[in-house]
Design a protein around this motif. Structure first.
Motif, mmCIF file in Angstrom:
data_model
loop_
_atom_site.group_PDB
_atom_site.id
_atom_site.type_symbol
_atom_site.label_atom_id
_atom_site.label_comp_id
_atom_site.label_asym_id
_atom_site.label_seq_id
_atom_site.Cartn_x
_atom_site.Cartn_y
_atom_site.Cartn_z
ATOM 1 N N VAL A 51 -17.578 -7.057 -4.180
ATOM 2 C CA VAL A 51 -17.445 -5.612 -3.973
ATOM 3 C C VAL A 51 -16.214 -5.244 -3.146
ATOM 4 C CG1 VAL A 51 -18.486 -3.644 -2.738
ATOM 5 C CG2 VAL A 51 -19.871 -5.015 -4.298
ATOM 6 N N ILE A 52 -15.857 -6.053 -2.155
ATOM 7 C CA ILE A 52 -14.813 -5.661 -1.188
ATOM 8 C C ILE A 52 -13.528 -5.147 -1.852
ATOM 9 C CG2 ILE A 52 -13.263 -6.506 0.634
ATOM 10 C CD1 ILE A 52 -15.621 -8.254 1.604
ATOM 11 N N PRO A 53 -12.880 -5.904 -2.760
ATOM 12 C CA PRO A 53 -11.642 -5.369 -3.346
ATOM 13 C C PRO A 53 -11.872 -4.122 -4.194
ATOM 14 C CG PRO A 53 -12.290 -7.440 -4.417
ATOM 15 C CD PRO A 53 -13.154 -7.280 -3.220
ATOM 16 N N TYR A 54 -13.017 -4.050 -4.882
ATOM 17 C CA TYR A 54 -13.321 -2.852 -5.663
ATOM 18 C C TYR A 54 -13.458 -1.636 -4.747
ATOM 19 C CZ TYR A 54 -14.149 -5.215 -10.133
ATOM 20 O OH TYR A 54 -13.999 -5.908 -11.306
ATOM 21 N N TYR A 55 -14.166 -1.810 -3.655
ATOM 22 C CA TYR A 55 -14.374 -0.722 -2.699
ATOM 23 C C TYR A 55 -13.030 -0.221 -2.174
ATOM 24 C CZ TYR A 55 -15.428 1.460 1.811
ATOM 25 O OH TYR A 55 -15.478 2.317 2.886
ATOM 26 N N GLU A 56 -12.176 -1.143 -1.770
ATOM 27 C CA GLU A 56 -10.888 -0.740 -1.185
ATOM 28 C C GLU A 56 -10.013 -0.014 -2.200
ATOM 29 O OE1 GLU A 56 -10.536 -4.099 2.341
ATOM 30 O OE2 GLU A 56 -9.723 -4.582 0.353
ATOM 31 N N ARG A 57 -10.000 -0.496 -3.445
ATOM 32 C CA ARG A 57 -9.209 0.180 -4.488
ATOM 33 C C ARG A 57 -9.786 1.550 -4.819
ATOM 34 N NH1 ARG A 57 -8.990 -5.096 -6.979
ATOM 35 N NH2 ARG A 57 -10.692 -4.529 -8.376
ATOM 36 N N PHE A 58 -11.111 1.624 -4.885
ATOM 37 C CA PHE A 58 -11.779 2.875 -5.258
ATOM 38 C C PHE A 58 -11.520 3.954 -4.203
ATOM 39 C CE2 PHE A 58 -15.284 5.781 -6.095
ATOM 40 C CZ PHE A 58 -15.455 5.707 -7.475
ATOM 41 N N ILE A 59 -11.648 3.596 -2.933
ATOM 42 C CA ILE A 59 -11.427 4.561 -1.849
ATOM 43 C C ILE A 59 -9.960 4.985 -1.791
ATOM 44 C CG2 ILE A 59 -11.445 4.849 0.661
ATOM 45 C CD1 ILE A 59 -14.226 5.026 -0.752
ATOM 46 N N GLU A 60 -9.061 4.052 -2.083
ATOM 47 C CA GLU A 60 -7.633 4.405 -2.108
ATOM 48 C C GLU A 60 -7.336 5.382 -3.240
ATOM 49 O OE1 GLU A 60 -3.245 2.238 -2.396
ATOM 50 O OE2 GLU A 60 -5.063 1.008 -2.378
ATOM 51 N N LYS A 61 -7.985 5.178 -4.395
ATOM 52 C CA LYS A 61 -7.759 6.036 -5.566
ATOM 53 C C LYS A 61 -8.452 7.387 -5.404
ATOM 54 C CE LYS A 61 -6.707 6.660 -10.065
ATOM 55 N NZ LYS A 61 -5.336 6.707 -10.604
ATOM 56 N N PHE A 62 -9.668 7.375 -4.845
ATOM 57 C CA PHE A 62 -10.453 8.608 -4.683
ATOM 58 C C PHE A 62 -10.871 8.731 -3.210
ATOM 59 C CE2 PHE A 62 -11.687 6.666 -8.867
ATOM 60 C CZ PHE A 62 -10.917 7.495 -9.672
ATOM 61 N N PRO A 63 -9.934 9.123 -2.334
ATOM 62 C CA PRO A 63 -10.202 9.086 -0.893
ATOM 63 C C PRO A 63 -11.163 10.151 -0.366
ATOM 64 C CG PRO A 63 -8.006 9.950 -1.326
ATOM 65 C CD PRO A 63 -8.535 9.459 -2.635
ATOM 66 N N SER A 64 -11.518 11.110 -1.197
ATOM 67 C CA SER A 64 -12.441 12.149 -0.733
ATOM 68 C C SER A 64 -13.429 12.503 -1.829
ATOM 69 C CB SER A 64 -11.663 13.408 -0.323
ATOM 70 O OG SER A 64 -11.158 14.063 -1.476
ATOM 71 N N LEU A 65 -14.494 13.193 -1.436
ATOM 72 C CA LEU A 65 -15.466 13.703 -2.410
ATOM 73 C C LEU A 65 -14.768 14.548 -3.469
ATOM 74 C CD1 LEU A 65 -18.099 14.815 0.232
ATOM 75 C CD2 LEU A 65 -18.635 13.233 -1.626
ATOM 76 N N ALA A 66 -13.846 15.401 -3.024
ATOM 77 C CA ALA A 66 -13.145 16.296 -3.957
ATOM 78 C C ALA A 66 -12.330 15.502 -4.971
ATOM 79 C CB ALA A 66 -12.243 17.246 -3.173
ATOM 80 N N ASP A 67 -11.697 14.415 -4.518
ATOM 81 C CA ASP A 67 -10.879 13.601 -5.431
ATOM 82 C C ASP A 67 -11.736 12.982 -6.532
ATOM 83 O OD1 ASP A 67 -8.265 13.853 -4.197
ATOM 84 O OD2 ASP A 67 -9.052 12.655 -2.558
ATOM 85 N N LEU A 68 -12.905 12.470 -6.161
ATOM 86 C CA LEU A 68 -13.778 11.866 -7.163
ATOM 87 C C LEU A 68 -14.386 12.933 -8.064
ATOM 88 C CD1 LEU A 68 -15.088 9.366 -8.353
ATOM 89 C CD2 LEU A 68 -16.900 9.543 -6.638
ATOM 90 N N ALA A 69 -14.700 14.084 -7.490
ATOM 91 C CA ALA A 69 -15.337 15.157 -8.266
ATOM 92 C C ALA A 69 -14.459 15.635 -9.416
ATOM 93 C CB ALA A 69 -15.685 16.327 -7.349
ATOM 94 N N VAL A 70 -13.145 15.693 -9.205
ATOM 95 C CA VAL A 70 -12.241 16.232 -10.239
ATOM 96 C C VAL A 70 -11.611 15.149 -11.101
ATOM 97 C CG1 VAL A 70 -11.730 18.269 -8.849
ATOM 98 C CG2 VAL A 70 -10.209 16.268 -8.699
ATOM 99 N N ALA A 71 -11.880 13.888 -10.796
ATOM 100 C CA ALA A 71 -11.252 12.788 -11.541
ATOM 101 C C ALA A 71 -11.769 12.722 -12.976
ATOM 102 C CB ALA A 71 -11.517 11.461 -10.835
#
Length: 355
Positions: A51-71
């Motif tokens: 999980v660790i590398p996936y988590y770090e990449r995911f948070i970097e790509k979608f750093p906020s709730l708003a970023d993930l919501a509109v992706a």
């Protein structure tokens, strides 16, 4: 029971050990409830080190709730590519959109409201509430049930969903209301590192409180009935390239196994037809040549795919439901692990041919 009579002593021993010995994990360096939510969804049915590398990449790509919501969903699936259980991230995005739209981007701080969010079950709700907000709520996963089964000699079958309630009630009886975050994480950590299926009792910080250890029954608990036998499905997969060097792919349906992921033609074997005949019969495409590529098994929670993949060339156009993509485009498409295995083998084959 002795444990309940010595609750304060038990909590102190458990939390002291956790604060001293806990693994340094990226989601433990934050109190951002969105980040903790993401980590808990990723950790379901997946090992921590994966999980660790996936988590770090995911948070970097979608750093906020708003970023993930509109992706775009395709971008979100691409970031989850290889983690499996893709409905998890679809539900996560739906839940995040609900938070943004209905709660003004503030994750609810009580079980009733947070549990209404898409994909948030009892465990995820309790984990986010206790870890991010310090709310004394149970967060019972498989590790916690194993620990408590041994500590309290609970012989109820943990594979039966209704029995989870027993463990949730025990946690609520034992939880440290001053530091529910450390308490819940300590139980999880103990189950993940010490009180494993083959327990390391000599290293256990709460061994003195463990009924199973004192009776020598720790390896017999928890009681867990075996799953029904998984189904095995033989599949033939075809990496079909046209004269322009493009690859034939289609998107899976939006519901069901590996929903919305992209794949090469994959056909279940039901008879003794040759691979080229299988492809022509099922999707109506003729091949110029065909060669074996790779064989492997892929294990899902409820079934096994036995995949025999081929590299094939065609002059035909794309049949209905399929399209041809360049290698760069294939790289960008979200693909599940079985397709990634085929694609990686194709790259190796091509590299060796050029070499």
């Amino acid at each position: 029971m002795q444990l309940f009579e010595r609750k304060s002593e038990f909590r102190s021993a458990l939390i002291t050990w956790y604060l001293r010995e806990k693994r340094d994990l990226p989601w433990r360096r934050t109190d951002n409830p969105y980040y903790i939510w993401v980590s808990e969804v990723m950790l379901q049915q997946t090992r921590v080190d994966t999980v660790i590398p996936y988590y770090e990449r995911f948070i970097e790509k979608f750093p906020s709730l708003a970023d993930l919501a509109v992706a775009k969903e395709e971008d979100v699936l691409k970031m989850w590519e290889g983690l499996g259980y893709y409905s998890r991230v679809k539900n996560l995005q739906s839940g995040v959109r609900e938070v943004v739209e209905k709660y003004g981007s503030e994750i609810p701080k009580n079980r009733k409201e947070i549990s209404k969010l898409k994909g948030v079950g009892p465990y995820t709700a309790g984990a986010v509430l206790s870890i991010a907000f310090g709310v004394p709520e149970h967060a019972v996963d498989g590790n916690v049930m194993r620990v408590l089964s041994r500590l309290l000699l609970i012989e109820d079958d943990i594979a039966i969903p209704r029995n989870r309630k027993i463990f949730e009630e025990v946690v609520m009886e034992l939880i440290d209301e001053k530091d529910p975050s450390s308490f819940n994480q300590a139980l999880m950590e103990l189950g993940a590192t010490i009180c494993t299926p083959k327990p390391r009792c000599l290293l256990c910080p709460v061994r003195d409180f463990c009924h199973a250890f004192h009776e020598g029954r720790q390896e017999k608990l928890p009681v867990k009935s075996k799953k029904t036998k998984v189904k095995t499905i033989p599949l033939t997969a075809f990496a079909v390239r046209n004269s322009e060097g493009k690859w034939l792919m289609k998107q899976r349906p939006s519901t069901g196994l590996l929903a919305d992921m992209w794949e090469f033609p994959m056909i279940e074997i039901t008879g003794t037809a040759k691979p080229e005949e299988i492809l022509k019969l099922n999707i109506g495409i003729k091949l110029k040549s065909i060669d074996p590529l790779i064989q492997f098994k892929h294990v899902f929670s409820h079934l096994i795919w036995e995949v025999e993949a081929y590299l094939a060339l065609t002059k035909d156009g794309a049949p209905v439901g399929y399209s041809f993509f360049s290698a760069t485009e294939v790289d960008a498409l979200p693909k599940a692990v079985p397709v990634l295995k085929i694609w990686d083998q194709l790259k190796k084959t091509e590299k060796n041919t050029k070499g």
